[in-house]
Design a protein around this motif. Structure first.
Motif, PDB file in Angstrom:
ATOM      1  N   UNK A   1       0.842  -1.189   0.000  1.00  0.00           N
ATOM      2  CA  UNK A   1       0.000   0.000   0.000  1.00  0.00           C
ATOM      3  C   UNK A   1       0.882   1.246   0.000  1.00  0.00           C
ATOM      4  N   UNK A   2       0.449   2.241  -0.748  1.00  0.00           N
ATOM      5  CA  UNK A   2       1.205   3.491  -0.795  1.00  0.00           C
ATOM      6  C   UNK A   2       0.260   4.674  -0.748  1.00  0.00           C
ATOM      7  N   UNK A   3       0.718   5.729  -0.095  1.00  0.00           N
ATOM      8  CA  UNK A   3      -0.078   6.955  -0.006  1.00  0.00           C
ATOM      9  C   UNK A   3       0.760   8.080  -0.592  1.00  0.00           C
ATOM     10  N   UNK A   4       0.182   8.800  -1.522  1.00  0.00           N
ATOM     11  CA  UNK A   4       0.909   9.892  -2.156  1.00  0.00           C
ATOM     12  C   UNK A   4       0.035  11.148  -2.124  1.00  0.00           C
ATOM     13  N   UNK A   5       0.667  12.288  -1.828  1.00  0.00           N
ATOM     14  CA  UNK A   5      -0.104  13.487  -1.510  1.00  0.00           C
ATOM     15  C   UNK A   5      -0.834  14.143  -2.660  1.00  0.00           C
ATOM     16  N   UNK A   6      -0.374  13.903  -3.885  1.00  0.00           N
ATOM     17  CA  UNK A   6      -1.009  14.568  -5.023  1.00  0.00           C
ATOM     18  C   UNK A   6      -0.624  13.843  -6.309  1.00  0.00           C
TER      19      UNK A   6
ATOM     20  N   UNK B   1       2.559  12.174  -7.665  1.00  0.00           N
ATOM     21  CA  UNK B   1       2.660  10.725  -7.502  1.00  0.00           C
ATOM     22  C   UNK B   1       4.060  10.256  -7.100  1.00  0.00           C
ATOM     23  N   UNK B   2       4.681  10.992  -6.202  1.00  0.00           N
ATOM     24  CA  UNK B   2       6.062  10.668  -5.822  1.00  0.00           C
ATOM     25  C   UNK B   2       6.200   9.266  -5.230  1.00  0.00           C
ATOM     26  N   UNK B   3       5.186   8.780  -4.506  1.00  0.00           N
ATOM     27  CA  UNK B   3       5.302   7.425  -3.962  1.00  0.00           C
ATOM     28  C   UNK B   3       4.633   6.394  -4.873  1.00  0.00           C
ATOM     29  N   UNK B   4       4.321   6.787  -6.103  1.00  0.00           N
ATOM     30  CA  UNK B   4       3.884   5.832  -7.119  1.00  0.00           C
ATOM     31  C   UNK B   4       2.688   4.988  -6.690  1.00  0.00           C
ATOM     32  N   UNK B   5       1.612   5.675  -6.370  1.00  0.00           N
ATOM     33  CA  UNK B   5       0.407   4.991  -5.908  1.00  0.00           C
ATOM     34  C   UNK B   5      -0.034   3.900  -6.877  1.00  0.00           C
ATOM     35  N   UNK B   6       0.152   4.144  -8.159  1.00  0.00           N
ATOM     36  CA  UNK B   6      -0.373   3.180  -9.133  1.00  0.00           C
ATOM     37  C   UNK B   6       0.557   1.992  -9.398  1.00  0.00           C
ATOM     38  N   UNK B   7       1.638   1.902  -8.626  1.00  0.00           N
ATOM     39  CA  UNK B   7       2.478   0.699  -8.711  1.00  0.00           C
ATOM     40  C   UNK B   7       2.245  -0.200  -7.503  1.00  0.00           C
TER      41      UNK B   7
ATOM     42  N   UNK C   1      -2.702  -1.390  -3.405  1.00  0.00           N
ATOM     43  CA  UNK C   1      -3.656  -0.326  -3.102  1.00  0.00           C
ATOM     44  C   UNK C   1      -2.885   0.984  -3.107  1.00  0.00           C
ATOM     45  N   UNK C   2      -3.354   1.932  -3.860  1.00  0.00           N
ATOM     46  CA  UNK C   2      -2.707   3.239  -3.907  1.00  0.00           C
ATOM     47  C   UNK C   2      -3.710   4.321  -3.561  1.00  0.00           C
ATOM     48  N   UNK C   3      -3.263   5.274  -2.744  1.00  0.00           N
ATOM     49  CA  UNK C   3      -4.134   6.382  -2.372  1.00  0.00           C
ATOM     50  C   UNK C   3      -3.435   7.660  -2.798  1.00  0.00           C
ATOM     51  N   UNK C   4      -4.128   8.457  -3.560  1.00  0.00           N
ATOM     52  CA  UNK C   4      -3.516   9.687  -4.064  1.00  0.00           C
ATOM     53  C   UNK C   4      -4.393  10.868  -3.681  1.00  0.00           C
TER      54      UNK C   4
ATOM     55  N   UNK D   1      -6.967  15.873 -11.204  1.00  0.00           N
ATOM     56  CA  UNK D   1      -7.193  16.365  -9.838  1.00  0.00           C
ATOM     57  C   UNK D   1      -5.898  16.753  -9.126  1.00  0.00           C
ATOM     58  N   UNK D   2      -5.024  17.457  -9.845  1.00  0.00           N
ATOM     59  CA  UNK D   2      -3.661  17.621  -9.337  1.00  0.00           C
ATOM     60  C   UNK D   2      -3.429  18.819  -8.438  1.00  0.00           C
ATOM     61  N   UNK D   3      -4.228  19.837  -8.503  1.00  0.00           N
ATOM     62  CA  UNK D   3      -4.097  21.046  -7.678  1.00  0.00           C
ATOM     63  C   UNK D   3      -3.095  22.074  -8.209  1.00  0.00           C
ATOM     64  N   UNK D   4      -2.615  21.893  -9.414  1.00  0.00           N
ATOM     65  CA  UNK D   4      -1.726  22.912  -9.974  1.00  0.00           C
ATOM     66  C   UNK D   4      -2.509  24.198 -10.224  1.00  0.00           C
TER      67      UNK D   4
END
Ligand code: SF4
Ligand code: SF4
Ligand code: SF4
Lengths: 70, 292
Positions: free
Chosen positions: B136-141, B144-150, B153-156, B203-206
């Motif tokens: 499982x990985x949690x990435x803030x936006x 995707x620095x922690x590569x949620x989609x690898x 379960x990924x949370x972005x 949904x990136x917040x830029x």
């Protein structure tokens, strides 16, 4: 429109904008993507104004000015 | 099964991995969200010197490993680490240490409190048995620095921008900034407006972070939930289970269901994503989301 038009990195943009007179505007040309992102970030952090942004195909033109307060 | 195999399965459960050298083991330490205190690091250094060969190896999942620990020293070393509050990681077919980026604690792009979620996931799932390894990985936006989609379960962290006409000075910056070119200027009888193509927006917040006049406000904020990502021998990027989950409660509920579904339907050694491909994404999504 006064000022120069050439690709500059964010720090040079910041320096250049802070040298502007109150109502002067500056056009800067930056690369698409990361280039415009960095400059927008720096300008926002230092409170300067962005008046117009246009995609020119070979880069992005930003017309910027000093913040109204300073 | 021989005695030795039993032994190494049991050791894997507590984060000890047999090396190719006889009697030598890797101790895999647990650092939820990749965080350790300076005092903990000092303790790791002492243990690595005393029981290992004076070096540590940094894994790709924010972990510290102490290599070359003799099997007779494993328990002593473990207890010394535990005294500094350092627990062991996990190997084998179970939930691994939760990874996370710094998130809104220190990153300007962070949309969510990644560390809090990582700790919560750790409390809920760490070391739970599964058909295969489960990450499982949690990435803030969306960076995707922690590569949620690898991850299985990924949370972005995700925001849904909302345009507010009032302060917009029509500068056009957002059109150039959006990495997916999702924003366009629309002329109408009432004047101009800026609109988003929701199909492509990530949904990136830029836009919400950089609009000089604050005209891109955060309409909704939450989490994009990914399932079934894996790298390794047969890589598969995760699929979106839900684009914007708005509450932590719903997030954990969906993760519970997804994990439960995998445990019930996954074959031995089959990764979550490969199970999804075997059963069909739509079927799996329906089963998880259906009774929401
Ligand atoms: S994923 Fe986003 S919030 Fe996390 S470190 Fe990267 S840029 Fe920052
Ligand atoms: S960046 Fe902000 S102010 Fe400029 S056009 Fe977009 S919404 Fe309007
Ligand atoms: S949230 Fe990101 S992808 Fe969506 S419109 Fe804004 S800048 Fe574009």
């Amino acid at each position: 429109m006064q000022g120069i038009s050439c690709p500059l990195n964010a720090m040079r943009v910041k320096a250049a904008v802070s040298e502007l007179e109150r109502d002067e505007l500056l056009e800067i040309l930056v690369d698409e993507g990361e280039g415009v992102l960095r400059v927008a970030q720096t300008l926002k952090d230092s409170g300067h104004r962005i008046v117009k942004v246009e995609n020119r195909g070979h880069g992005v033109s930003l017309i910027v000015g000093k913040s109204k307060q300073s | 099964m021989s005695g030795h195999e039993l032994d190494s399965a049991a050791l894997g459960k507590v984060g000890m991995m047999r090396q190719k050298q006889p009697d030598m083991y890797v101790m895999r330490l647990k650092a939820v969200a990749g965080d350790l205190t300076a005092d903990q690091l000092a303790c790791v250094a002492v243990v690595a010197r005393k029981y290992g060969r004076g070096f540590v190896h940094l894994s790709t999942r924010q972990g510290i490993e102490i290599h070359y620990v003799h099997k007779d020293n494993l328990e002593t070393a473990r207890l010394e680490l535990l005294e500094a509050g350092i627990e062991m990681g996990a190997c084998g077919p179970r939930v691994r240490v939760i990874v996370a980026c710094p998130g809104d604690d220190s990153c300007r792009w962070g949309n969510i409190d990644t560390k809090k979620i990582a700790r919560e996931l750790d409390a809920r799932y760490f070391k739970q048995e599964a058909p295969s390894k489960f990450k499982l990985a949690v990435t803030g936006c969306s960076h995707n620095c922690t590569k949620a989609n690898e991850n299985d379960i990924g949370i972005r962290g995700a925001i849904e921008p909302k345009w507010e006409a009032s302060d917009c000075n029509d500068c056009g910056l957002c059109v150039s900034l959006c990495p997916l070119h999702s924003i366009s200027r629309v002329d109408s009888d009432e004047g101009f407006s800026y609109e988003i193509d929701w199909e492509s927006c990530i949904n990136c917040s830029i836009c919400t972070s950089l609009c000089p006049s604050g005209s891109w406000a955060i309409g909704r904020i939450g989490y994009t939930l990914f399932i079934g990502g894996t790298m390794g021998k047969i890589p598969r990027l995760a699929s979106v289970l839900k684009q914007l989950v708005e509450t932590e409660e719903e997030l954990y509920l969906l993760i519970d269901k997804a994990f439960g579904y995998y445990c019930a339907n996954g074959r031995k050694k089959e990764r979550f994503g490969h199970m999804i491909d075997r059963i069909g994404l739509d079927t799996v999504k329906e089963a998880i989301l259906g009774t929401e």
